[in-house]
Design a protein around this motif. Sequence first.
Motif, PDB file in Angstrom:
ATOM      1  N   MET A  42       6.004  -3.888 -17.135  1.00  0.00           N
ATOM      2  CA  MET A  42       7.488  -4.340 -16.197  1.00  0.00           C
ATOM      3  C   MET A  42       8.579  -4.472 -17.203  1.00  0.00           C
ATOM      4  SD  MET A  42       8.060  -7.651 -13.788  1.00  0.00           S
ATOM      5  CE  MET A  42       6.454  -7.656 -13.421  1.00  0.00           C
ATOM      6  N   GLU A  43       9.105  -3.103 -17.531  1.00  0.00           N
ATOM      7  CA  GLU A  43      10.290  -3.142 -18.453  1.00  0.00           C
ATOM      8  C   GLU A  43      11.566  -2.808 -17.518  1.00  0.00           C
ATOM      9  OE1 GLU A  43       9.798  -4.103 -21.568  1.00  0.00           O
ATOM     10  OE2 GLU A  43       7.934  -4.548 -20.830  1.00  0.00           O
ATOM     11  N   ASP A  44      11.831  -1.505 -17.294  1.00  0.00           N
ATOM     12  CA  ASP A  44      12.957  -1.009 -16.754  1.00  0.00           C
ATOM     13  C   ASP A  44      12.463  -0.725 -15.336  1.00  0.00           C
ATOM     14  OD1 ASP A  44      15.219   0.488 -15.596  1.00  0.00           O
ATOM     15  OD2 ASP A  44      15.437   1.419 -17.814  1.00  0.00           O
ATOM     16  N   VAL A  45      13.340  -1.550 -14.524  1.00  0.00           N
ATOM     17  CA  VAL A  45      12.971  -1.609 -12.923  1.00  0.00           C
ATOM     18  C   VAL A  45      14.100  -0.837 -12.233  1.00  0.00           C
ATOM     19  CG1 VAL A  45      11.776  -3.736 -13.001  1.00  0.00           C
ATOM     20  CG2 VAL A  45      14.252  -3.725 -12.628  1.00  0.00           C
ATOM     21  N   ARG A  46      14.964  -0.189 -12.712  1.00  0.00           N
ATOM     22  CA  ARG A  46      15.849   0.817 -12.305  1.00  0.00           C
ATOM     23  C   ARG A  46      15.458   1.844 -11.613  1.00  0.00           C
ATOM     24  NH1 ARG A  46      19.685   1.697 -17.297  1.00  0.00           N
ATOM     25  NH2 ARG A  46      17.548   2.043 -18.455  1.00  0.00           N
ATOM     26  N   GLY A  47      15.769   2.238 -10.194  1.00  0.00           N
ATOM     27  CA  GLY A  47      15.209   3.167  -9.359  1.00  0.00           C
ATOM     28  C   GLY A  47      13.624   2.705  -8.851  1.00  0.00           C
ATOM     29  N   LYS A  48      13.601   1.636  -8.910  1.00  0.00           N
ATOM     30  CA  LYS A  48      12.238   1.139  -8.529  1.00  0.00           C
ATOM     31  C   LYS A  48      12.404  -0.198  -7.281  1.00  0.00           C
ATOM     32  CE  LYS A  48       9.634   2.309 -12.741  1.00  0.00           C
ATOM     33  NZ  LYS A  48       9.112   1.968 -13.713  1.00  0.00           N
ATOM     34  N   THR A  49      11.432  -0.609  -6.872  1.00  0.00           N
ATOM     35  CA  THR A  49      11.528  -1.753  -5.903  1.00  0.00           C
ATOM     36  C   THR A  49      10.673  -2.718  -6.583  1.00  0.00           C
ATOM     37  OG1 THR A  49      11.849  -0.607  -3.896  1.00  0.00           O
ATOM     38  CG2 THR A  49      10.851  -2.554  -3.573  1.00  0.00           C
ATOM     39  N   VAL A  50      11.112  -3.954  -6.602  1.00  0.00           N
ATOM     40  CA  VAL A  50      10.391  -5.088  -7.238  1.00  0.00           C
ATOM     41  C   VAL A  50      10.100  -6.022  -5.890  1.00  0.00           C
ATOM     42  CG1 VAL A  50      10.447  -7.247  -8.561  1.00  0.00           C
ATOM     43  CG2 VAL A  50      11.897  -5.007  -9.375  1.00  0.00           C
ATOM     44  N   ALA A  66      15.064  -3.762  -3.831  1.00  0.00           N
ATOM     45  CA  ALA A  66      15.143  -2.265  -4.182  1.00  0.00           C
ATOM     46  C   ALA A  66      16.405  -2.076  -5.211  1.00  0.00           C
ATOM     47  CB  ALA A  66      15.567  -1.555  -2.834  1.00  0.00           C
ATOM     48  N   VAL A  67      16.171  -1.709  -6.362  1.00  0.00           N
ATOM     49  CA  VAL A  67      16.933  -1.445  -7.411  1.00  0.00           C
ATOM     50  C   VAL A  67      17.423  -0.093  -7.736  1.00  0.00           C
ATOM     51  CG1 VAL A  67      17.686  -2.116  -9.731  1.00  0.00           C
ATOM     52  CG2 VAL A  67      16.074  -3.802  -8.518  1.00  0.00           C
ATOM     53  N   SER A 110       4.653   2.091  -3.171  1.00  0.00           N
ATOM     54  CA  SER A 110       3.465   1.728  -3.867  1.00  0.00           C
ATOM     55  C   SER A 110       2.682   3.336  -3.992  1.00  0.00           C
ATOM     56  CB  SER A 110       2.407   1.120  -3.189  1.00  0.00           C
ATOM     57  OG  SER A 110       1.420   0.647  -3.518  1.00  0.00           O
ATOM     58  N   ARG A 111       2.713   4.140  -3.086  1.00  0.00           N
ATOM     59  CA  ARG A 111       2.312   5.341  -2.985  1.00  0.00           C
ATOM     60  C   ARG A 111       3.002   6.235  -4.042  1.00  0.00           C
ATOM     61  NH1 ARG A 111       1.772   4.939   2.590  1.00  0.00           N
ATOM     62  NH2 ARG A 111       3.855   6.233   2.749  1.00  0.00           N
ATOM     63  N   SER A 112       4.263   6.334  -4.261  1.00  0.00           N
ATOM     64  CA  SER A 112       5.037   6.929  -5.091  1.00  0.00           C
ATOM     65  C   SER A 112       5.271   6.382  -6.440  1.00  0.00           C
ATOM     66  CB  SER A 112       6.377   7.037  -4.301  1.00  0.00           C
ATOM     67  OG  SER A 112       7.233   5.638  -4.346  1.00  0.00           O
ATOM     68  N   GLY A 113       4.686   5.419  -6.672  1.00  0.00           N
ATOM     69  CA  GLY A 113       4.484   4.645  -7.985  1.00  0.00           C
ATOM     70  C   GLY A 113       6.060   3.915  -8.229  1.00  0.00           C
ATOM     71  N   ARG A 114       6.720   3.615  -7.312  1.00  0.00           N
ATOM     72  CA  ARG A 114       7.936   2.913  -7.635  1.00  0.00           C
ATOM     73  C   ARG A 114       7.930   1.483  -7.179  1.00  0.00           C
ATOM     74  NH1 ARG A 114      11.588   4.233  -4.155  1.00  0.00           N
ATOM     75  NH2 ARG A 114      10.459   5.435  -2.799  1.00  0.00           N
ATOM     76  N   CYS A 134      24.960  -6.304  -5.748  1.00  0.00           N
ATOM     77  CA  CYS A 134      24.815  -7.277  -7.057  1.00  0.00           C
ATOM     78  C   CYS A 134      23.808  -6.633  -7.953  1.00  0.00           C
ATOM     79  CB  CYS A 134      24.290  -8.517  -6.717  1.00  0.00           C
ATOM     80  SG  CYS A 134      25.103  -9.641  -5.773  1.00  0.00           S
ATOM     81  N   HIS A 135      24.420  -6.623  -9.153  1.00  0.00           N
ATOM     82  CA  HIS A 135      23.491  -6.149 -10.343  1.00  0.00           C
ATOM     83  C   HIS A 135      22.267  -6.956 -10.304  1.00  0.00           C
ATOM     84  CE1 HIS A 135      26.745  -3.856 -12.008  1.00  0.00           C
ATOM     85  NE2 HIS A 135      27.616  -4.951 -12.213  1.00  0.00           N
ATOM     86  N   PHE A 136      21.155  -6.116 -10.661  1.00  0.00           N
ATOM     87  CA  PHE A 136      19.699  -6.762 -10.931  1.00  0.00           C
ATOM     88  C   PHE A 136      19.543  -7.440 -12.323  1.00  0.00           C
ATOM     89  CE2 PHE A 136      15.499  -7.225 -11.453  1.00  0.00           C
ATOM     90  CZ  PHE A 136      14.814  -7.938 -10.459  1.00  0.00           C
ATOM     91  N   ASP A 137      20.499  -8.695 -12.492  1.00  0.00           N
ATOM     92  CA  ASP A 137      20.230  -9.360 -13.758  1.00  0.00           C
ATOM     93  C   ASP A 137      19.210 -10.588 -13.135  1.00  0.00           C
ATOM     94  OD1 ASP A 137      22.344  -7.957 -14.299  1.00  0.00           O
ATOM     95  OD2 ASP A 137      23.846  -9.376 -15.135  1.00  0.00           O
ATOM     96  N   ALA A 138      18.139 -10.681 -13.886  1.00  0.00           N
ATOM     97  CA  ALA A 138      17.205 -11.571 -13.340  1.00  0.00           C
ATOM     98  C   ALA A 138      16.200 -12.036 -14.464  1.00  0.00           C
ATOM     99  CB  ALA A 138      16.285 -10.912 -12.275  1.00  0.00           C
TER     100      ALA A 138
END
Length: 458
Positions: free
Chosen positions: A1-9, A31-32, A57-61, A400-404
Amino acid sequence: MEDVRGKTVTGTFVHAPTADGVEILDDALVAVGADGVIASVIASGDPRHAALKAETSRSGRLVSTPSGSLVFPGFVDLHIHAPQYPQLGTALDVPLEVWLQRHTFPLEARYADAGFAKRIYADLVGDLLDNGTTTAVYFATIHEEATRRLVDICLIKGQRAFIGKVAMDNPEECPPWYRDQSAEAAVSGTRALVDYVRTHRDNRGLVEPMVTPRFVPSCTDAVLEGLGAVAKQCGCAVQTHCSESDWQHGYALARHGMSDAEVLDRFGLLTRRTVLAHGNLLSLADMDRIKARGAGVAHCPLSNVYFSNAVFPLRAALARGLRVGLGTDIAGGPSGSVLDACRMAVAASRMLEDGVDAALPPARRGRPGSRVDFGVALHLATAGGADVLDLPVGRFGPGCHFDAVLVDPAAPGGTVRVYDDLDTAADIVQKIVFTASRPNIAKVWVGGRRCGGSGPPA
């Protein structure tokens, strides 16, 4: 779980977008975008939730946070003296003016050596990120090259930052071996830093320059006037100390016949983008002036214990409409943890409300209506500090920026104890605010990019 840009957490998200309470979003989908900005937040009860979770989940995101962990907004620290990191936890037994002359100025003078600066600043930025500080407001030193190294390190490590070259030229209060040699040098050095930050090839909005008069005692009128002009011309944020101690507060009155806030306003340094550190001795008129200008206060409850001679009336300031966030004030405060600042903010408010002199009767001992709770403290540490800076961080919402910060209560070496048969979700949030430590900060993201934390790489 490193870069979550373009993914959904997905997981449990906790934030305090207002001072009125904490929101817990269980099994939410955040969604980021590819730019690290939150595109949507879908609560578990939303009709779109199941379909979006299945599709990502299916798309790996889809990125699932570990069971039992919680995601908080990254912490915003509004007041840090970057060069003072080596003296953290020392020399807290003398008055502010002695502390500066005997301990702090000699240390800061060493940053004439850019190599020394690079070593210390790398430690500082890395440690703060691992503590969950995603946005930092830094005083540097008078040295242009060393301040540029701080800019570079924040960009390399990925921390969001506001950075100022300190301006201080008053020969009556600054030693000859540590001060700007003229008002012109102080102002031109500030302009040079603004240019360096804004033209830096690696800076895509992560770091901003800041106009930084140390405080009224250390600056001549020529410097204050020149820096006010720079702030107006460049639209830069401003940071300084304001009415921190009896000595500092009294100095402004003796020299100018007016308070710190009035002096700063006179020179064009009290703006919508100004961060005033401390403010313990602000009058009601000062508070009204600060509110009218839209400036904010960096409440530094840890360092106030040692150097400020009074408890900042936090609840009263909020009730009067001031924008307030938290600062650790390294190294006037002996901790670089914003969570420690949260805890002291709550404790200080209780002491102000109840009073501390047992010789007085209860009715005369304190200041009724002063207390704040953990929710207010968490708000100040996140969304409140972000509001002072006009930054879209500190909460989970579209735009908002995903600063988390991923907090793992069960992390090895951590200091949070959760009992599934006893603790509600709200209990766990309180335990984190009051008892979490650095090992519990598992992962830290700035703009969706992993930048720190004690947890292993994905």
